[in-house]
Design a protein around this motif. Structure first.
Motif, mmCIF file in Angstrom:
data_model
loop_
_atom_site.group_PDB
_atom_site.id
_atom_site.type_symbol
_atom_site.label_atom_id
_atom_site.label_comp_id
_atom_site.label_asym_id
_atom_site.label_seq_id
_atom_site.Cartn_x
_atom_site.Cartn_y
_atom_site.Cartn_z
ATOM 1 N N CYS A 127 4.500 -6.637 -8.258
ATOM 2 C CA CYS A 127 4.027 -5.415 -7.609
ATOM 3 C C CYS A 127 3.688 -4.328 -8.615
ATOM 4 C CB CYS A 127 5.087 -4.891 -6.657
ATOM 5 S SG CYS A 127 5.593 -6.083 -5.417
ATOM 6 N N GLY A 128 4.279 -4.393 -9.806
ATOM 7 C CA GLY A 128 4.038 -3.395 -10.833
ATOM 8 C C GLY A 128 5.125 -3.449 -11.884
ATOM 9 N N ILE A 150 12.542 4.012 -11.782
ATOM 10 C CA ILE A 150 11.455 3.912 -10.805
ATOM 11 C C ILE A 150 11.462 2.535 -10.154
ATOM 12 C CG2 ILE A 150 8.942 3.897 -10.538
ATOM 13 C CD1 ILE A 150 8.877 6.126 -12.677
ATOM 14 N N ALA A 151 11.695 1.487 -10.944
ATOM 15 C CA ALA A 151 11.765 0.134 -10.383
ATOM 16 C C ALA A 151 12.894 0.039 -9.365
ATOM 17 C CB ALA A 151 11.943 -0.889 -11.504
ATOM 18 N N ASP A 152 14.065 0.590 -9.690
ATOM 19 C CA ASP A 152 15.197 0.602 -8.751
ATOM 20 C C ASP A 152 14.802 1.270 -7.433
ATOM 21 O OD1 ASP A 152 17.280 -0.694 -10.118
ATOM 22 O OD2 ASP A 152 17.889 1.146 -11.142
ATOM 23 N N THR A 153 14.142 2.399 -7.535
ATOM 24 C CA THR A 153 13.737 3.150 -6.352
ATOM 25 C C THR A 153 12.757 2.354 -5.502
ATOM 26 O OG1 THR A 153 14.076 5.241 -7.514
ATOM 27 C CG2 THR A 153 12.667 5.299 -5.556
ATOM 28 N N LYS A 154 11.777 1.738 -6.140
ATOM 29 C CA LYS A 154 10.766 0.974 -5.398
ATOM 30 C C LYS A 154 11.386 -0.236 -4.715
ATOM 31 C CE LYS A 154 6.742 2.854 -7.457
ATOM 32 N NZ LYS A 154 6.130 3.658 -6.410
ATOM 33 N N VAL A 155 12.292 -0.937 -5.396
ATOM 34 C CA VAL A 155 12.985 -2.072 -4.783
ATOM 35 C C VAL A 155 13.748 -1.606 -3.548
ATOM 36 C CG1 VAL A 155 14.867 -3.734 -5.101
ATOM 37 C CG2 VAL A 155 13.120 -3.478 -6.876
ATOM 38 N N GLN A 185 0.832 -1.204 0.000
ATOM 39 C CA GLN A 185 0.000 0.000 0.000
ATOM 40 C C GLN A 185 0.868 1.257 0.000
ATOM 41 O OE1 GLN A 185 -2.533 -1.471 3.435
ATOM 42 N NE2 GLN A 185 -4.051 -0.289 2.294
ATOM 43 N N LEU A 186 1.908 1.254 0.809
ATOM 44 C CA LEU A 186 2.747 2.445 0.958
ATOM 45 C C LEU A 186 3.624 2.689 -0.269
ATOM 46 C CD1 LEU A 186 3.756 4.710 2.849
ATOM 47 C CD2 LEU A 186 5.503 3.099 3.646
ATOM 48 N N VAL A 187 4.356 1.689 -0.708
ATOM 49 C CA VAL A 187 5.340 1.869 -1.777
ATOM 50 C C VAL A 187 4.693 1.854 -3.160
ATOM 51 C CG1 VAL A 187 7.430 0.914 -2.833
ATOM 52 C CG2 VAL A 187 7.178 0.900 -0.352
ATOM 53 N N PHE A 188 3.686 1.003 -3.343
ATOM 54 C CA PHE A 188 3.099 0.832 -4.676
ATOM 55 C C PHE A 188 1.708 1.444 -4.788
ATOM 56 C CE2 PHE A 188 6.239 -2.480 -4.014
ATOM 57 C CZ PHE A 188 7.016 -2.336 -5.143
#
Length: 115
Positions: A82-83, A89-94, A57-60
């Motif tokens: 997750c998306g 952006i993928a690097d940041t979310k990981v 919920q928070l990250v994605f």
């Protein structure tokens, strides 16, 4: 009440002429979309399900229902998507998922792969 003048469509710029009578013509450059990466959450036997739902919920920015579905997919199949994002952006979310897991002392792992 004054009326506005009619809106004109943008005109294409005229070719630029040089002193030697040559003409500069702008070339159209076609660009392709950036490569996309799928962000995956990996299952472990220790991270609480509620924590995983909260991270999703928070990250994605998933709703509780969406996050629960992804969490169940991770739980049942060993990983869940997750998306799909651009590389940056993928690097940041990981990195955000891994950081949150470490802060809360959970072994939750997140990775990415080309889509």
């Amino acid at each position: 009440m004054p009326t506005d003048p009619p809106i004109k469509a943008p005109s294409t710029p005229a070719p630029q002429r040089f002193e030697d009578d040559s003409i500069a013509v702008a070339e159209r450059v076609s660009t392709k979309p950036p490569p996309m990466y799928r962000v995956l959450l990996l299952n472990d036997d220790y991270t609480p399900m509620d924590f995983v739902v909260g991270v999703l919920q928070l990250v994605f920015t998933m709703t509780r229902e969406q996050a629960t579905q992804v969490m169940l997919q991770v739980h049942r199949t060993g990983m869940g998507t997750c998306g799909v994002f651009t590389k940056e952006i993928a690097d940041t979310k990981v990195a955000q998922v891994v950081e949150l897991a470490q802060e809360h002392q959970h072994p939750l792992q997140c990775t990415m792969e080309p889509n």
